[in-house]
Design a protein around this motif. Structure first.
Motif, PDB file in Angstrom:
ATOM      1  N   TYR A  35       0.840  -1.186   0.000  1.00  0.00           N
ATOM      2  CA  TYR A  35       0.000   0.000   0.000  1.00  0.00           C
ATOM      3  C   TYR A  35       0.880   1.243   0.000  1.00  0.00           C
ATOM      4  O   TYR A  35       2.010   1.235   0.492  1.00  0.00           O
ATOM      5  CB  TYR A  35      -0.886   0.050   1.248  1.00  0.00           C
ATOM      6  N   LEU A  43      -5.309   4.516   2.605  1.00  0.00           N
ATOM      7  CA  LEU A  43      -4.331   3.626   1.979  1.00  0.00           C
ATOM      8  C   LEU A  43      -4.793   3.230   0.582  1.00  0.00           C
ATOM      9  O   LEU A  43      -5.970   2.931   0.365  1.00  0.00           O
ATOM     10  CB  LEU A  43      -4.162   2.358   2.823  1.00  0.00           C
ATOM     11  N   LEU A  45      -3.981   0.641  -2.688  1.00  0.00           N
ATOM     12  CA  LEU A  45      -3.339  -0.635  -2.993  1.00  0.00           C
ATOM     13  C   LEU A  45      -2.507  -0.527  -4.263  1.00  0.00           C
ATOM     14  O   LEU A  45      -3.004  -0.105  -5.309  1.00  0.00           O
ATOM     15  CB  LEU A  45      -4.406  -1.715  -3.149  1.00  0.00           C
ATOM     16  N   TYR A  48      -0.903  -6.805  -5.054  1.00  0.00           N
ATOM     17  CA  TYR A  48      -1.137  -7.841  -4.067  1.00  0.00           C
ATOM     18  C   TYR A  48      -0.826  -9.202  -4.660  1.00  0.00           C
ATOM     19  O   TYR A  48      -0.831  -9.379  -5.883  1.00  0.00           O
ATOM     20  CB  TYR A  48      -2.562  -7.792  -3.504  1.00  0.00           C
TER      21      TYR A  48
ATOM     22  N   ILE B  89      -8.957   3.968  11.378  1.00  0.00           N
ATOM     23  CA  ILE B  89      -9.305   3.754   9.980  1.00  0.00           C
ATOM     24  C   ILE B  89     -10.390   2.696   9.866  1.00  0.00           C
ATOM     25  O   ILE B  89     -10.269   1.598  10.427  1.00  0.00           O
ATOM     26  CB  ILE B  89      -8.068   3.314   9.165  1.00  0.00           C
ATOM     27  N   PRO B  98     -10.201  -6.080  -3.606  1.00  0.00           N
ATOM     28  CA  PRO B  98      -9.377  -5.561  -2.508  1.00  0.00           C
ATOM     29  C   PRO B  98     -10.167  -4.712  -1.519  1.00  0.00           C
ATOM     30  O   PRO B  98     -11.256  -4.224  -1.821  1.00  0.00           O
ATOM     31  CB  PRO B  98      -8.345  -4.713  -3.247  1.00  0.00           C
ATOM     32  N   LEU B  99      -9.601  -4.536  -0.327  1.00  0.00           N
ATOM     33  CA  LEU B  99     -10.218  -3.747   0.729  1.00  0.00           C
ATOM     34  C   LEU B  99     -10.402  -2.293   0.308  1.00  0.00           C
ATOM     35  O   LEU B  99      -9.614  -1.759  -0.476  1.00  0.00           O
ATOM     36  CB  LEU B  99      -9.353  -3.793   1.996  1.00  0.00           C
ATOM     37  N   PHE B 101     -10.517   1.423   1.894  1.00  0.00           N
ATOM     38  CA  PHE B 101     -10.086   2.128   3.096  1.00  0.00           C
ATOM     39  C   PHE B 101     -10.722   3.504   3.190  1.00  0.00           C
ATOM     40  O   PHE B 101     -10.803   4.234   2.199  1.00  0.00           O
ATOM     41  CB  PHE B 101      -8.560   2.302   3.097  1.00  0.00           C
ATOM     42  N   GLY B 102     -11.147   3.876   4.402  1.00  0.00           N
ATOM     43  CA  GLY B 102     -11.509   5.251   4.671  1.00  0.00           C
ATOM     44  C   GLY B 102     -10.256   6.079   4.900  1.00  0.00           C
ATOM     45  O   GLY B 102      -9.154   5.537   5.028  1.00  0.00           O
TER      46      GLY B 102
END
Lengths: 116, 111
Positions: A35, A43, A45, A48, B89, B98-99, B101-102
């Motif tokens: 990240y 964050l 990405l 991965y 966060i 994928p995740l 994020f805030g």
């Protein structure tokens, strides 16, 4: 003592040079992530890897490259093609890929890269 | 577009007081929601992970709630300590992607 290590903690690079950031984990995790964190932003990405010898681009892969030749290692190369590389870089790992599991994602301590 | 919005952006509280941080998300399909604590210059550390069926989860003085119908989550910190000063966060997991994020809430606890 298990965990994720990143080195170096601080890195300075001249414009136009490539640089490689190290990420090592001894948690026996299959999945690893890179990240980028900029002030005031979440964050983002970069790349991965769900398993050794395989990796995918994230949201901001341009100007970066990775390799996953060993389960415990996932180095990131910041190339001269990356237009604004100064940032805080975080490596993470999880048992399984987080897109299909609730496995906790563990983060390394980060590397702060500054381009002079 | 999958998004996570956190509020407030920053918060200052006195030591010993309680506080609540908010997280709203618009993602599909939802998988789980995570809260992380990030000290300045360090990597984030996981506090809680909640799936669709979980309404609340605690980790010491930290209690997270999830309302999947309104797509809102909160993180409540009880009896704050100086060491709670950090960024918090909110992260949402979308199935097979994928995740998300805030941007985080920056909490400062002062004596």
């Amino acid at each position: 003592d298990g965990g994720i290590t990143q080195s170096p903690k601080y890195l300075f690079r001249k414009e136009g040079q490539n640089v490689t950031l190290s990420c090592e984990q001894n948690l026996n995790h299959d999945a690893m992530y890179w990240y980028r964190q900029d002030p005031g932003q979440g964050l983002r990405l970069i790349y991965y890897s769900q398993i050794v010898n395989d990796f995918q681009k994230g949201d901001i892969a341009e100007g970066y490259s990775v390799s996953r030749e060993k389960k415990e290692s996932f180095p990131l190369t910041v190339t001269s093609a990356q237009k604004n590389p100064t940032a805080f870089y975080l490596c993470a790992s999880s048992i399984g890929w987080q897109g299909r599991t609730t496995d906790t994602q563990y983060f390394g301590p980060g590397t702060r890269l500054t381009v002079l | 577009k999958n998004q996570v919005e956190q509020s407030p952006q920053s918060l200052i509280i006195l030591e010993g007081k309680n506080c609540t941080l908010q997280c709203n998300y618009t993602v599909s399909p939802f998988s789980n929601l995570r809260w992380y604590k990030q000290d300045t210059g360090r990597g984030p550390v996981s506090l809680t992970i909640m799936t669709f069926s979980e309404n609340t989860k605690s980790n010491g003085r930290y209690t997270a709630t999830l309302d999947a119908d309104t797509k809102q989550s909160s993180l409540h910190i009880t009896a704050s300590q100086l060491s709670d000063s950090a960024s918090y966060i909110c992260v949402v997991s979308v199935r097979d992607t994928p995740l998300v994020f805030g941007k985080g809430t920056r909490l400062s606890v002062i004596a």
